[in-house]
Design an enzyme around this catalytic site. Sequence first.
Site, PDB file in Angstrom:
ATOM      1  N   CYS A   1      13.760  10.262   7.637  1.00  0.00           N
ATOM      2  CA  CYS A   1      13.839   9.842   8.894  1.00  0.00           C
ATOM      3  C   CYS A   1      14.893   9.942   9.732  1.00  0.00           C
ATOM      4  O   CYS A   1      15.075   9.638  10.915  1.00  0.00           O
ATOM      5  CB  CYS A   1      12.989   8.439   9.143  1.00  0.00           C
ATOM      6  SG  CYS A   1      14.030   7.239   8.493  1.00  0.00           S
TER       7      CYS A   1
ATOM      8  N   SER B   1       4.519   8.413  10.339  1.00  0.00           N
ATOM      9  CA  SER B   1       4.677   9.214  11.417  1.00  0.00           C
ATOM     10  C   SER B   1       4.307   8.351  12.685  1.00  0.00           C
ATOM     11  O   SER B   1       3.808   7.113  12.529  1.00  0.00           O
ATOM     12  CB  SER B   1       3.810  10.362  11.318  1.00  0.00           C
ATOM     13  OG  SER B   1       2.359   9.829  11.030  1.00  0.00           O
TER      14      SER B   1
ATOM     15  N   LYS C   1       0.867  -1.126  -0.071  1.00  0.00           N
ATOM     16  CA  LYS C   1      -0.014  -0.068   0.194  1.00  0.00           C
ATOM     17  C   LYS C   1       0.839   1.186  -0.009  1.00  0.00           C
ATOM     18  O   LYS C   1       1.451   1.598   0.997  1.00  0.00           O
ATOM     19  CB  LYS C   1      -0.900   0.022   1.246  1.00  0.00           C
ATOM     20  CG  LYS C   1      -2.313   0.621   1.091  1.00  0.00           C
ATOM     21  CD  LYS C   1      -2.141   2.237   1.029  1.00  0.00           C
ATOM     22  CE  LYS C   1      -1.650   2.859   2.190  1.00  0.00           C
ATOM     23  NZ  LYS C   1      -1.777   4.630   1.917  1.00  0.00           N
TER      24      LYS C   1
HETATM   25  P1  NAD Z   1       2.106   9.250   7.655  1.00  0.00           P
HETATM   26  O1  NAD Z   1       2.170   8.792   9.028  1.00  0.00           O
HETATM   27  O2  NAD Z   1       1.128  10.424   7.450  1.00  0.00           O
HETATM   28  O3  NAD Z   1       1.591   7.920   6.464  1.00  0.00           O
HETATM   29  C1  NAD Z   1       2.090   6.955   6.306  1.00  0.00           C
HETATM   30  C2  NAD Z   1       1.030   5.784   5.796  1.00  0.00           C
HETATM   31  O4  NAD Z   1       0.157   5.754   6.795  1.00  0.00           O
HETATM   32  C3  NAD Z   1       0.510   6.369   4.492  1.00  0.00           C
HETATM   33  O5  NAD Z   1       0.572   5.212   3.616  1.00  0.00           O
HETATM   34  C4  NAD Z   1      -0.806   6.757   4.795  1.00  0.00           C
HETATM   35  O6  NAD Z   1      -1.589   6.566   3.883  1.00  0.00           O
HETATM   36  C5  NAD Z   1      -0.948   6.147   6.120  1.00  0.00           C
HETATM   37  N1  NAD Z   1      -2.009   6.899   7.100  1.00  0.00           N
HETATM   38  C6  NAD Z   1      -1.620   8.359   7.000  1.00  0.00           C
HETATM   39  N2  NAD Z   1      -2.520   8.592   8.043  1.00  0.00           N
HETATM   40  C7  NAD Z   1      -3.477   7.519   8.717  1.00  0.00           C
HETATM   41  C8  NAD Z   1      -4.529   7.423   9.769  1.00  0.00           C
HETATM   42  N3  NAD Z   1      -4.903   8.338  10.188  1.00  0.00           N
HETATM   43  N4  NAD Z   1      -4.886   6.027   9.743  1.00  0.00           N
HETATM   44  C9  NAD Z   1      -4.355   5.163   9.074  1.00  0.00           C
HETATM   45  N5  NAD Z   1      -3.444   5.148   8.050  1.00  0.00           N
HETATM   46  C10 NAD Z   1      -2.896   6.449   7.877  1.00  0.00           C
HETATM   47  O7  NAD Z   1       3.505   9.414   7.392  1.00  0.00           O
HETATM   48  P2  NAD Z   1       4.208  10.408   5.884  1.00  0.00           P
HETATM   49  O8  NAD Z   1       3.646  11.965   6.278  1.00  0.00           O
HETATM   50  O9  NAD Z   1       3.497   9.697   4.624  1.00  0.00           O
HETATM   51  O10 NAD Z   1       5.602  10.164   6.096  1.00  0.00           O
HETATM   52  C11 NAD Z   1       6.478  10.925   6.951  1.00  0.00           C
HETATM   53  C12 NAD Z   1       6.692  10.034   8.097  1.00  0.00           C
HETATM   54  O11 NAD Z   1       7.378   8.740   7.951  1.00  0.00           O
HETATM   55  C13 NAD Z   1       7.633  10.816   9.220  1.00  0.00           C
HETATM   56  O12 NAD Z   1       7.223  11.012  10.453  1.00  0.00           O
HETATM   57  C14 NAD Z   1       8.975  10.114   9.112  1.00  0.00           C
HETATM   58  O13 NAD Z   1       9.717  10.271  10.012  1.00  0.00           O
HETATM   59  C15 NAD Z   1       8.356   8.512   8.873  1.00  0.00           C
HETATM   60  N6  NAD Z   1       9.417   7.687   8.272  1.00  0.00           N
HETATM   61  C16 NAD Z   1      10.136   6.801   9.004  1.00  0.00           C
HETATM   62  C17 NAD Z   1      10.850   6.033   8.655  1.00  0.00           C
HETATM   63  C18 NAD Z   1      11.739   5.195   9.647  1.00  0.00           C
HETATM   64  O14 NAD Z   1      12.506   4.209   9.208  1.00  0.00           O
HETATM   65  N7  NAD Z   1      11.400   5.115  10.898  1.00  0.00           N
HETATM   66  C19 NAD Z   1      11.305   6.081   7.397  1.00  0.00           C
HETATM   67  C20 NAD Z   1      10.722   6.961   6.405  1.00  0.00           C
HETATM   68  C21 NAD Z   1       9.719   7.876   7.054  1.00  0.00           C
END
Ligand code: NAD
Length: 482
Positions: free
Chosen positions: A283, A228, A175
């Site tokens: 990240c 996140s 996804k």
């Molecule tokens: P996000 O959490 O908004 O979205 C990630 C995924 O979750 C997406 O596929 C989205 O469709 C889904 N999603 C979003 N809101 C949701 C909800 N309320 N309920 C269920 N699913 C939901 O993250 P983003 O903005 O796409 O990415 C950035 C974040 O990812 C940053 O916090 C970053 O630090 C993190 N990140 C972490 C790593 C790691 O290795 N720890 C790596 C890359 C990115």
Amino acid sequence: MTITKLKDYVGGKWVESQAKTTHDVRNPATGEVIAQVPLGTNADVDRAAKVAHEAYQSWRTVPAVQRARYLFELKHLLDKNAEELARIVTTENGKTLDEARGSVKRGIECVEVAAGAPSLLMGQVLEDVAKGIDCESIRQPMGVFACISPFNFPAMVPMWFFPFAVACGNTFISKPSEQVPLSQRFVFDLIHDTGFPTGVLNLVNGGKDVVNAICTHPLIRGVSFVGSSPVAEHVYKTAAAHGKRVQALGGAKNFLIVMPDADREMTLKSITDSAYGCAGERCLAGAVVLAVGDSHGWLREGLKKRAEAIQIGDGTKEGTMMGPVISEAHKKRVVGYIEKGVAEGAEMLLDGRKAKTPKEGYFLGATLFDNVKPEMTITREEIFGPVLCMMPVKSLDDALEISRGQPLANASSIYTTSGKSARNFKYNVEAAMAGVNIGVAAPMSFFGFGGAKGSFFGDLKAHGREAFDFYTDRKVVISRWD
Ligand code: NAD
């Protein structure tokens, strides 16, 4: 220009999603709509899960060495098409082409490591655990797995997971982030050309409804999430409550500790790349510099000079050093943090809001704050944009103490020429990805990847040997044949 409405890939072909709504995918460098992605539903996940479950029955019987051959072929196709994939990453995400190329390379390395499955899947055996009784532990695949990806590494993050899952004999649903679904579409075209058996790898587009359907679907055995922290925690709790294995990688706030004995030029370059590379949307991006003792003076001057020199623009253009952030909404969020920093009394050394940027698109210059305090919002919360904070501290122990008081612990680095300081840091830092004179402490595909505390929910990290643990169950067989 006609805008393509994207499809899902299920059962070896592109199929219409049953979604009623779509999301506009935009090129962040221009703001232009480049595709529409369906916001799928339970029904889409259910269709894919059933197909993947059916495919699993035969895929698990394909010898590991043959499963690996599909990955060799996929690696070949990815290598051949890496430049095109990198261009798609830049177009939908905004990062520079060089950054996109690097991320594609890192993704392909996961396919390489996963192709070692025949060796890495081996179990253990001990003869005569009691007289005439032998005991063996074998690794077996479990069924359907899924991954949920963020916007910042559209090609690489899914490759942290699916190559390992299918190498182990599982089937898979990916996804992508609804903000950047085009790289995954391209990769799935290559997967199709690889000739994987029908239903082994599937793609379902969507947002949170698809995520929630994945977390609760009875046929899905495990979920890998990257995004996140609040959503990571939600996925971890929901999927675990529905009996699934979960690894959920969350947000970050990475502290970079600089000792007075650090190599100045290397440190300044490394911190600048860490904080402002990929427009801070990594990240592993450095977020707060803890300047120990005398290092504060030269860091203040040197970081400002380097941040001012960053050329901002379309990531596809020659000479661009920093692209846009992902969206208008995200730009507003980052600007909100900058305003909060000013309001809470941090000293602004460089204001990215005033930088010279292209008119269209979601550009923001590099921002540098000094004299931030541990309790300030900009010190504690993930900004995920081109904003670097600095705090003078007296000693390494003070620096470690400050970073320990923070809720997130993804990555952290120290810059020093002292082995003693480096060891103290390595021994005591809480972040689970630690760099010594390295600004982006990214474990390569043969090591595990993931943070600690509020940055990671689960136990087994992404890729590396841990992936073979996450994607298999260990069965113990005890035999007597006398
Ligand atoms: P996000 O959490 O908004 O979205 C990630 C995924 O979750 C997406 O596929 C989205 O469709 C889904 N999603 C979003 N809101 C949701 C909800 N309320 N309920 C269920 N699913 C939901 O993250 P983003 O903005 O796409 O990415 C950035 C974040 O990812 C940053 O916090 C970053 O630090 C993190 N990140 C972490 C790593 C790691 O290795 N720890 C790596 C890359 C990115």
